[in-house]
Design an enzyme around this catalytic site. Structure first.
Site, short mmCIF file in Angstrom:
data_model
loop_
_atom_site.label_atom_id
_atom_site.label_comp_id
_atom_site.label_asym_id
_atom_site.label_seq_id
_atom_site.Cartn_x
_atom_site.Cartn_y
_atom_site.Cartn_z
N LYS A 5 0.65 -1.25 0.10
CA LYS A 5 -0.25 -0.12 -0.31
C LYS A 5 0.91 1.15 -0.05
O LYS A 5 0.82 1.79 -0.85
CB LYS A 5 -0.81 0.10 1.15
CG LYS A 5 -1.32 1.49 1.69
CD LYS A 5 -2.44 0.98 3.22
CE LYS A 5 -2.35 1.77 3.57
NZ LYS A 5 -1.88 2.90 4.37
N ASN A 6 1.66 1.24 0.93
CA ASN A 6 2.85 2.52 1.33
C ASN A 6 3.39 2.88 -0.09
O ASN A 6 4.22 3.71 -0.17
CB ASN A 6 3.21 2.40 2.33
CG ASN A 6 2.00 3.07 3.52
OD1 ASN A 6 1.33 2.71 3.11
ND2 ASN A 6 2.46 2.56 4.43
N ARG A 10 -9.46 0.22 4.19
CA ARG A 10 -8.28 1.24 3.55
C ARG A 10 -7.07 0.46 3.30
O ARG A 10 -6.39 0.41 2.45
CB ARG A 10 -7.79 2.05 4.98
CG ARG A 10 -8.94 3.21 4.56
CD ARG A 10 -8.58 3.66 5.93
NE ARG A 10 -7.21 4.44 5.13
CZ ARG A 10 -6.41 4.54 6.06
NH1 ARG A 10 -6.40 5.16 7.52
NH2 ARG A 10 -4.40 4.95 5.90
N ASP A 31 3.40 0.76 12.23
CA ASP A 31 2.96 0.37 11.76
C ASP A 31 2.35 -1.49 12.36
O ASP A 31 1.39 -1.78 11.26
CB ASP A 31 2.41 0.19 9.75
CG ASP A 31 1.86 1.68 9.35
OD1 ASP A 31 2.00 1.90 10.47
OD2 ASP A 31 2.50 1.83 7.88
N ARG A 80 0.08 14.72 13.43
CA ARG A 80 0.37 14.20 11.82
C ARG A 80 0.84 16.28 11.64
O ARG A 80 -0.60 16.33 10.12
CB ARG A 80 -0.43 13.73 10.96
CG ARG A 80 -0.69 12.27 11.48
CD ARG A 80 -1.30 11.29 11.19
NE ARG A 80 -0.24 11.10 9.86
CZ ARG A 80 -0.64 9.20 9.18
NH1 ARG A 80 -1.60 8.87 9.50
NH2 ARG A 80 0.49 8.79 8.23
N CYS A 128 -5.76 13.11 13.37
CA CYS A 128 -6.29 11.72 12.62
C CYS A 128 -6.13 11.07 13.81
O CYS A 128 -5.71 11.61 15.08
CB CYS A 128 -5.79 11.32 10.99
SG CYS A 128 -4.30 10.33 11.88
C1 UD1 Z 1 3.84 6.89 6.24
C2 UD1 Z 1 3.48 5.64 6.17
C3 UD1 Z 1 2.38 5.24 7.26
C4 UD1 Z 1 3.66 5.16 8.35
C5 UD1 Z 1 4.80 5.91 8.57
C6 UD1 Z 1 5.78 6.10 8.85
C7 UD1 Z 1 2.17 5.66 3.83
C8 UD1 Z 1 1.21 6.07 2.74
N1 UD1 Z 1 2.16 6.14 4.78
O1 UD1 Z 1 2.87 7.58 6.54
O2 UD1 Z 1 1.46 4.01 7.33
O3 UD1 Z 1 2.63 5.05 9.77
O4 UD1 Z 1 4.92 6.67 7.04
O5 UD1 Z 1 6.29 5.53 9.04
O6 UD1 Z 1 3.13 5.67 3.20
N2 UD1 Z 1 5.48 14.17 10.57
C9 UD1 Z 1 6.24 15.78 10.41
N3 UD1 Z 1 5.57 16.37 10.16
C10 UD1 Z 1 5.21 16.36 8.69
C11 UD1 Z 1 5.80 15.75 8.80
C12 UD1 Z 1 5.09 13.97 9.66
O7 UD1 Z 1 5.99 16.63 12.17
O8 UD1 Z 1 5.90 17.83 7.91
C13 UD1 Z 1 5.86 13.71 11.18
C14 UD1 Z 1 4.40 12.88 11.93
O9 UD1 Z 1 3.35 14.00 12.64
C15 UD1 Z 1 4.60 11.75 12.59
C16 UD1 Z 1 6.17 11.66 11.60
O10 UD1 Z 1 7.07 12.78 11.24
O11 UD1 Z 1 5.04 11.94 13.56
C17 UD1 Z 1 6.04 10.59 10.59
O12 UD1 Z 1 5.36 10.33 9.66
P1 UD1 Z 1 5.64 11.05 8.94
O13 UD1 Z 1 6.76 9.79 8.29
O14 UD1 Z 1 5.20 11.85 7.26
O15 UD1 Z 1 4.76 8.95 8.15
P2 UD1 Z 1 3.74 9.61 6.65
O16 UD1 Z 1 3.98 10.34 5.76
O17 UD1 Z 1 2.26 10.25 6.95
#
Ligand code: UD1
Length: 419
Positions: free
Chosen positions: A22-23, A397, A305, A122, A117
């Site tokens: 998925k990711n 999902r 995850d 996030r 969420c």
């Molecule tokens: C992706 C995965 C999700 C997984 C996560 C962490 C997809 C579609 N989803 O989510 O399944 O749980 O990686 O392995 O690939 N953060 C910030 N600022 C930002 C972006 C992120 O502070 O601009 C923080 C988030 O709040 C969180 C952490 O960074 O605490 C990790 O998030 P991130 O790695 O961005 O996860 P996703 O890409 O949303």
């Protein structure tokens, strides 16, 4: 309303093939907007999130055809819309991943701001910091994020946290920027490597994915390609825990074992036997499950995850385990549901202390997010009696037909429509 009913299940037995990730599929579908020729993607999982991403691509002007089971053809030559509407953004946060590609192609991108969420606030500041560093103006107003630029220019970008989504969005935005972009403290997940491989097939010039420094040399134009999505390491891990929690003997096929090292290591620590083969693992359960500690970290650490599924297993391991969540701020929503099933868990800040109990008992429970839902199915298979899980749209999902696939291994898991 549909629910998933889980009865105490016999030890799982047999072989199961893991689907495409998925990711990986979601960012690669978004990245398809960068190409101007036909793109064929294989092993795309048939899950709700992929359906939503396809809807987003169509809304933006791309042609998206489902050719066969798991095979999707995309042509984004006529990409003409730069607005991702609220109703799609609201359905799936990963819709934000189209922002980098649209900005690169059209010089402007508008996305509605994602809300909070279940697993935390996030923020998306790192995505936006990246776009700004590449020369885009970014304003957030009226609930929208508005990015625009005459041209993107390569730059050095340091991420304060190795965010998966921000790394991907910046990589995609930078593919056609003038000059060189370097992302430092980039996320190192296998899905980032898959994205790099895909983008390079389209004609991009990217090196370093899988390490903490990614170098992107801008090119003029991206074309088309065929690409097979890598196997889903989280789905693999979920089936592996399924074998462990029922004391079964399961071959999980279509895995890249180097992607699931922490899951293999932690299952072995619990006392489960894991035999690694070229592209499969055999998981053989034990009746002497031991408590262990688990700490989630960005890759190559233990994946956030997989934490909920592991916690389901730890509820019946002998002794006290600690699960520490360091990636998300609020990812213990499943704890109260597991407690309804007889688990003994206490939360202390980012840690959950799990004291192993003799047995779980089935109960009506609610899935609060995707992996929490998977954890409840796993717990239900080990619990006496019947577990009825509501809010299963979260599970759909990310898992393809999970109940039928678990049933193929002997599990007693069914979907039922209730009033
Ligand atoms: C992706 C995965 C999700 C997984 C996560 C962490 C997809 C579609 N989803 O989510 O399944 O749980 O990686 O392995 O690939 N953060 C910030 N600022 C930002 C972006 C992120 O502070 O601009 C923080 C988030 O709040 C969180 C952490 O960074 O605490 C990790 O998030 P991130 O790695 O961005 O996860 P996703 O890409 O949303």
């Amino acid at each position: 309303m549909e629910i998933i009913v889980v009865e105490k299940s016999p030890p799982l037995k047999g072989k199961i093939r893991v689907n495409g990730a998925k990711n990986s599929a979601l960012p690669i579908l978004a990245a398809s907007l960068l190409g101007t020729e036909d793109i064929i993607l294989e092993d795309v999982p048939k899950i709700k999130d992929v359906e939503i991403m396809c809807e987003v691509l169509r809304t933006l002007g791309a042609k998206v055809e489902i050719l066969d089971e798991g095979i999707i053809k995309i042509n984004a030559k006529n990409l003409d819309n730069y607005v991702t509407p609220y109703n799609l953004m609201n359905k799936m946060r990963a819709s934000l991943l189209v922002m980098g590609p649209i900005l690169a192609r059209l010089g402007k991108a508008v996305c509605s701001q994602p809300g909070g969420c279940a697993i935390g606030t996030r923020p998306i500041d790192l995505h936006l910091k990246g776009f700004k560093a590449l020369g885009a103006g970014v304003e957030t107003e009226f609930g929208n994020i508005n990015a625009h630029t005459d041209k993107l220019v390569g730059n050095k970008i340091y991420l304060d946290f190795p965010s998966v989504g921000a790394t991907e969005n910046i990589m995609m935005a930078a593919t056609m920027a003038e000059g060189v972009t370097i992302i430092d403290n980039a996320a190192m997940e296998p899905e980032i490597v898959d994205l790099q491989n895909f983008l390079n097939k389209l004609g991009a010039d990217i090196k370093g994915a899988g390490t903490s420094t990614i170098k992107i040399k801008g090119v003029k134009k991206l074309g088309g390609a065929s690409h097979q999505i890598i196997p889903d390491r989280i789905e693999a891990g979920t089936f592996m825990v399924g074998a462990a929690i029922t004391g079964g003997d399961v071959i999980v096929d279509n895995v890249i074992t180097s992607h699931i090292k922490p899951v293999i290591a932690k299952l072995r620590e619990v006392g489960v036997e894991v035999i690694e083969n070229a592209d499969s693992v055999r998981v053989i359960g034990t009746d002497k499950l031991k408590a262990i500690d688990v700490k989630t970290l960005p890759y190559p650490g233990f994946p956030t995850d997989m934490a909920a599924q592991f916690m389901a297993l730890l509820t019946i391991c002998e002794g006290s385990s600690v699960v520490i969540e360091t990636v998300f701020e609020n990812r213990f929503m499943h704890v109260d549901e597991l407690k309804r099933m007889g688990a003994d868990i206490k939360i202390d800040g980012k840690s959950a202390i799990v004291r192993g109990v003799d047995h779980l008992t089935g109960a009506p429970v609610k899935a609060s997010d995707l992996r929490a839902g998977a954890a409840l199915i796993l717990a239900g298979m080990a619990a006496d009696g019947t577990t009825e899980i509501e809010n299963i749209h979260h599970i759909d999902r990310g898992y393809v037909d999970i109940e039928a696939r678990l049933r193929s291994l002997g599990a007693r898991v069914y979907r039922k429509t209730v009033e």
